[in-house]
Design a protein around this motif. Structure first.
Motif, PDB file in Angstrom:
ATOM      1  N   ILE A   7     -12.419  -2.719  -6.939  1.00  0.00           N
ATOM      2  CA  ILE A   7     -11.855  -2.042  -6.862  1.00  0.00           C
ATOM      3  C   ILE A   7     -11.512  -0.652  -5.725  1.00  0.00           C
ATOM      4  N   GLN A   8     -10.516  -1.069  -4.808  1.00  0.00           N
ATOM      5  CA  GLN A   8     -10.949  -0.736  -3.527  1.00  0.00           C
ATOM      6  C   GLN A   8      -9.532   0.530  -3.395  1.00  0.00           C
ATOM      7  N   ARG A   9     -10.167   1.686  -3.746  1.00  0.00           N
ATOM      8  CA  ARG A   9      -9.114   2.414  -3.790  1.00  0.00           C
ATOM      9  C   ARG A   9      -8.465   3.073  -2.073  1.00  0.00           C
ATOM     10  N   PHE A  10      -7.555   3.424  -2.476  1.00  0.00           N
ATOM     11  CA  PHE A  10      -7.295   3.667  -0.657  1.00  0.00           C
ATOM     12  C   PHE A  10      -7.096   3.297   0.450  1.00  0.00           C
ATOM     13  N   SER A  11      -6.631   1.611  -0.059  1.00  0.00           N
ATOM     14  CA  SER A  11      -6.604   0.570   1.112  1.00  0.00           C
ATOM     15  C   SER A  11      -5.035   0.904   1.384  1.00  0.00           C
ATOM     16  N   VAL A  12      -5.458   0.743   2.684  1.00  0.00           N
ATOM     17  CA  VAL A  12      -3.820   0.507   3.605  1.00  0.00           C
ATOM     18  C   VAL A  12      -3.662  -0.325   4.060  1.00  0.00           C
ATOM     19  N   ASN A  13      -4.461  -1.768   3.856  1.00  0.00           N
ATOM     20  CA  ASN A  13      -4.376  -2.650   5.080  1.00  0.00           C
ATOM     21  C   ASN A  13      -4.052  -4.040   3.837  1.00  0.00           C
ATOM     22  N   ASP A  14      -3.499  -3.750   2.821  1.00  0.00           N
ATOM     23  CA  ASP A  14      -3.219  -4.747   1.660  1.00  0.00           C
ATOM     24  C   ASP A  14      -1.403  -4.672   1.177  1.00  0.00           C
ATOM     25  N   GLY A  15      -0.470  -4.308   1.740  1.00  0.00           N
ATOM     26  CA  GLY A  15       0.363  -3.809   1.670  1.00  0.00           C
ATOM     27  C   GLY A  15       0.762  -2.930   2.042  1.00  0.00           C
ATOM     28  N   PRO A  16       2.057  -2.377   1.630  1.00  0.00           N
ATOM     29  CA  PRO A  16       2.357  -0.679   2.507  1.00  0.00           C
ATOM     30  C   PRO A  16       2.248   0.027   1.291  1.00  0.00           C
ATOM     31  N   GLY A  17       1.977   1.359   2.076  1.00  0.00           N
ATOM     32  CA  GLY A  17       1.899   2.464   1.743  1.00  0.00           C
ATOM     33  C   GLY A  17       0.152   2.248   1.396  1.00  0.00           C
ATOM     34  N   ILE A  18      -0.312   3.206   0.609  1.00  0.00           N
ATOM     35  CA  ILE A  18      -1.499   3.605  -0.027  1.00  0.00           C
ATOM     36  C   ILE A  18      -1.496   2.960  -1.416  1.00  0.00           C
ATOM     37  N   ARG A  19      -2.737   1.899  -1.353  1.00  0.00           N
ATOM     38  CA  ARG A  19      -3.004   1.325  -2.541  1.00  0.00           C
ATOM     39  C   ARG A  19      -4.038   1.088  -3.409  1.00  0.00           C
ATOM     40  N   SER A  20      -4.173   0.374  -4.203  1.00  0.00           N
ATOM     41  CA  SER A  20      -5.743  -0.232  -5.229  1.00  0.00           C
ATOM     42  C   SER A  20      -5.492  -1.156  -4.584  1.00  0.00           C
ATOM     43  N   THR A  21      -6.263  -1.580  -4.961  1.00  0.00           N
ATOM     44  CA  THR A  21      -7.264  -3.446  -4.323  1.00  0.00           C
ATOM     45  C   THR A  21      -7.801  -3.787  -5.435  1.00  0.00           C
ATOM     46  N   ILE A  22      -7.455  -4.717  -6.235  1.00  0.00           N
ATOM     47  CA  ILE A  22      -8.103  -5.363  -7.196  1.00  0.00           C
ATOM     48  C   ILE A  22      -8.861  -6.666  -6.844  1.00  0.00           C
ATOM     49  N   PHE A  23      -9.990  -6.523  -6.519  1.00  0.00           N
ATOM     50  CA  PHE A  23     -10.458  -8.291  -6.522  1.00  0.00           C
ATOM     51  C   PHE A  23     -11.453  -9.004  -7.872  1.00  0.00           C
ATOM     52  N   LEU A  24     -10.340  -9.635  -7.965  1.00  0.00           N
ATOM     53  CA  LEU A  24     -11.099 -11.299  -8.698  1.00  0.00           C
ATOM     54  C   LEU A  24     -11.659 -11.801  -8.419  1.00  0.00           C
ATOM     55  N   LYS A  25     -12.755 -12.756  -9.506  1.00  0.00           N
ATOM     56  CA  LYS A  25     -13.426 -13.281  -9.006  1.00  0.00           C
ATOM     57  C   LYS A  25     -12.703 -14.845  -8.959  1.00  0.00           C
ATOM     58  N   GLY A  26     -13.562 -15.894  -8.737  1.00  0.00           N
ATOM     59  CA  GLY A  26     -13.726 -16.941  -8.530  1.00  0.00           C
ATOM     60  C   GLY A  26     -12.044 -17.337  -7.130  1.00  0.00           C
ATOM     61  N   CYS A  27     -12.791 -18.998  -7.189  1.00  0.00           N
ATOM     62  CA  CYS A  27     -11.680 -19.562  -5.313  1.00  0.00           C
ATOM     63  C   CYS A  27     -12.193 -20.905  -5.690  1.00  0.00           C
ATOM     64  N   PRO A  28     -10.829 -21.658  -5.571  1.00  0.00           N
ATOM     65  CA  PRO A  28     -10.715 -22.905  -5.492  1.00  0.00           C
ATOM     66  C   PRO A  28     -11.057 -23.548  -4.119  1.00  0.00           C
ATOM     67  N   LEU A  29     -10.625 -23.230  -3.921  1.00  0.00           N
ATOM     68  CA  LEU A  29     -11.051 -23.284  -1.566  1.00  0.00           C
ATOM     69  C   LEU A  29     -12.259 -23.044  -1.500  1.00  0.00           C
ATOM     70  N   LYS A  30     -13.287 -23.651  -0.563  1.00  0.00           N
ATOM     71  CA  LYS A  30     -14.250 -23.093   0.589  1.00  0.00           C
ATOM     72  C   LYS A  30     -14.196 -22.929   1.550  1.00  0.00           C
ATOM     73  N   CYS A  31     -12.883 -22.169   2.085  1.00  0.00           N
ATOM     74  CA  CYS A  31     -13.058 -21.746   3.659  1.00  0.00           C
ATOM     75  C   CYS A  31     -13.879 -21.444   4.260  1.00  0.00           C
ATOM     76  N   LEU A  32     -14.715 -21.777   5.932  1.00  0.00           N
ATOM     77  CA  LEU A  32     -15.887 -21.974   6.388  1.00  0.00           C
ATOM     78  C   LEU A  32     -16.003 -20.478   6.763  1.00  0.00           C
ATOM     79  N   TRP A  33     -14.607 -19.568   6.642  1.00  0.00           N
ATOM     80  CA  TRP A  33     -15.030 -18.927   7.700  1.00  0.00           C
ATOM     81  C   TRP A  33     -14.740 -17.544   6.652  1.00  0.00           C
ATOM     82  N   CYS A  34     -14.551 -17.816   5.406  1.00  0.00           N
ATOM     83  CA  CYS A  34     -14.430 -16.227   3.883  1.00  0.00           C
ATOM     84  C   CYS A  34     -15.199 -15.213   4.457  1.00  0.00           C
TER      85      CYS A  34
END
Length: 297
Positions: A7-34
Motif C-alpha cells: 500500500i503506497q501512501r502519498f502517491s501522485v501518479n495514479d490518478g488525481p490528487g494525493i492518493r493511496s495505491t493498493i497493489f494486489l497480486k496476480g495478473c493474467p498477462l505476462k508483459c515482457l516489460w512488466c
C-alpha cells in the motif's frame, strides 16, 4: 481476504490528487516489460534482495527444503522448492529475505487508507486499486471498491482491461476513474508481447465508455517492441472515442531488479530508456495523427 503486496501512501501518479495505491497480486498477462513482476503470481512468494545478501549461508542451515545453497561462495536460490515456511527469513542477519504478498482483510485495508482522508479531501485525491491486475481477484476487489465508496472516497482502478465483460459491468458503479492500459496494436502482436489478445481489452474499454465511465488511456511505449506508426495512429484514434486523456508512459528498467529478486528472467535486455526528446516526438506524432489530450504520465 485478498492478497496484496503493498500500500503506497502519498502517491501522485495514479490518478488525481494525493492518493493511496493498493497493489494486489496476480495478473493474467505476462508483459515482457512488466515493472511489477512481483505482482504476477497471485500467491505469496519468496524474494532475496541481492544488494543486502552477505552470502553467509545462515539461510542454508535454516531451510529444510533445499531452497538455499552456497555455490562457489555465492548464495544460490531454488525458488521452486520454497514452501513459504519463513524460517530462512527469520535467520537472515541482514534482512535480505522476505515474502511478496500477504493476506489482508478489507476492513484493515480500508482502516489504513482512511488515515490519509484529509489529504484526499484537500487535494481532490483518493484511493487507487492497482496490481498486477485487480480484476484477477474479482470478488475481493468488488467488495473493496464498495467499502471505499461507502466512505465517499474517490476510487480509481488501474487495469489491463483483461477480464470478463460482466465483471467490469458489475464493478463499474464503484469506480470513479479507470486507468486503462493500451499496450500494443494488433491482435497477434499484443499476444506475443503480453500473452493475451487485445480484442477483449478493447471491447471492455468501449463498453465502459458507452455507459459513461471516465477512462484515462495509459500507453507504455517500448522502443523495438510496440513502438510503430500503426500504434501511434491507433492511440490517436482511441483518444477521439471519449477517453478523458491519453498518458504516454516511456519504458523504464526498474522492473529488472525486482525480477532478479524473485528469480525471474522475464525482463527485456538491451532496451534503452527513452530520452525526453523521444517522448516529445511521439506525443507530437500522435497529435499529428489527430490525437487529442495527449500527455506524458
Amino acid at each position: 481476504m485478498g492478497i496484496i503486496f503493498d500500500i503506497q501512501r502519498f502517491s501522485v501518479n495514479d490518478g488525481p490528487g494525493i492518493r493511496s495505491t493498493i497493489f494486489l497480486k496476480g495478473c493474467p498477462l505476462k508483459c515482457l516489460w512488466c515493472h511489477n513482476p512481483e505482482s504476477n503470481l497471485r500467491g505469496r512468494q519468496l524474494y532475496c534482495d541481492w544488494m543486502k545478501c552477505m552470502h553467509c549461508g545462515k539461510c542454508v542451515s535454516a531451510c529444510n527444503y533445499s531452497v538455499h545453497k552456497i555455490v562457489e561462495n555465492k548464495h544460490v536460490l531454488q525458488y521452486e522448492n520454497c514452501t513459504l515456511c519463513g524460517d530462512c527469513i527469520k535467520t537472515c542477519p541482514n534482512q535480505a529475505l522476505g515474502f511478496y504478498g500477504e493476506e489482508r482483510e478489507i476492513a484493515l485495508i480500508v482502516s489504513e487508507v482512511m488515515k490519509d482522508v484529509d489529504y484526499y479531501n484537500s487535494s481532490g485525491g483518493g484511493v487507487t486499486i492497482s496490481g498486477g491486475e485487480p480484476m484477477f481477484q474479482f470478488e475481493f476487489v468488488l467488495e473493496l471498491a464498495k467499502s471505499l465508496k461507502a466512505r465517499n472516497l474517490h476510487v480509481c482502478m488501474e487495469t489491463s482491461g483483461y477480464a470478463k465483460k460482466h465483471q467490469y459491468e458489475e464493478i463499474a458503479p464503484y469506480i470513479d476513474l479507470f486507468l486503462y492500459d493500451y499496450k500494443a496494436t494488433g491482435e497477434d502482436l499484443h499476444r506475443r508481447l503480453t500473452g493475451v489478445g487485445s480484442g477483449l481489452i478493447l471491447e471492455n474499454m468501449r463498453m465502459l465508455l458507452g455507459i459513461g465511465k471516465k477512462v484515462i488511456l495509459r500507453c507504455p511505449m517500448i522502443p523495438g517492441y510496440n513502438l510503430s506508426e500503426e500504434h501511434l495512429k491507433a492511440i490517436a484514434s482511441i483518444s477521439r472515442e471519449g477517453v478523458e486523456s491519453v498518458e504516454i508512459i516511456p519504458y523504464h528498467d526498474m522492473g529488472i531488479g525486482k525480477a532478479k529478486k524473485i528469480g525471474s528472467d522475464m525482463y527485456l535486455k538491451g532496451v534503452r530508456t527513452p530520452e525526453q526528446k523521444d517522448v516529445d516526438a511521439w506525443i507530437e506524432m500522435i497529435k499529428a495523427f489527430g490525437g487529442i489530450r495527449i500527455n506524458q504520465a
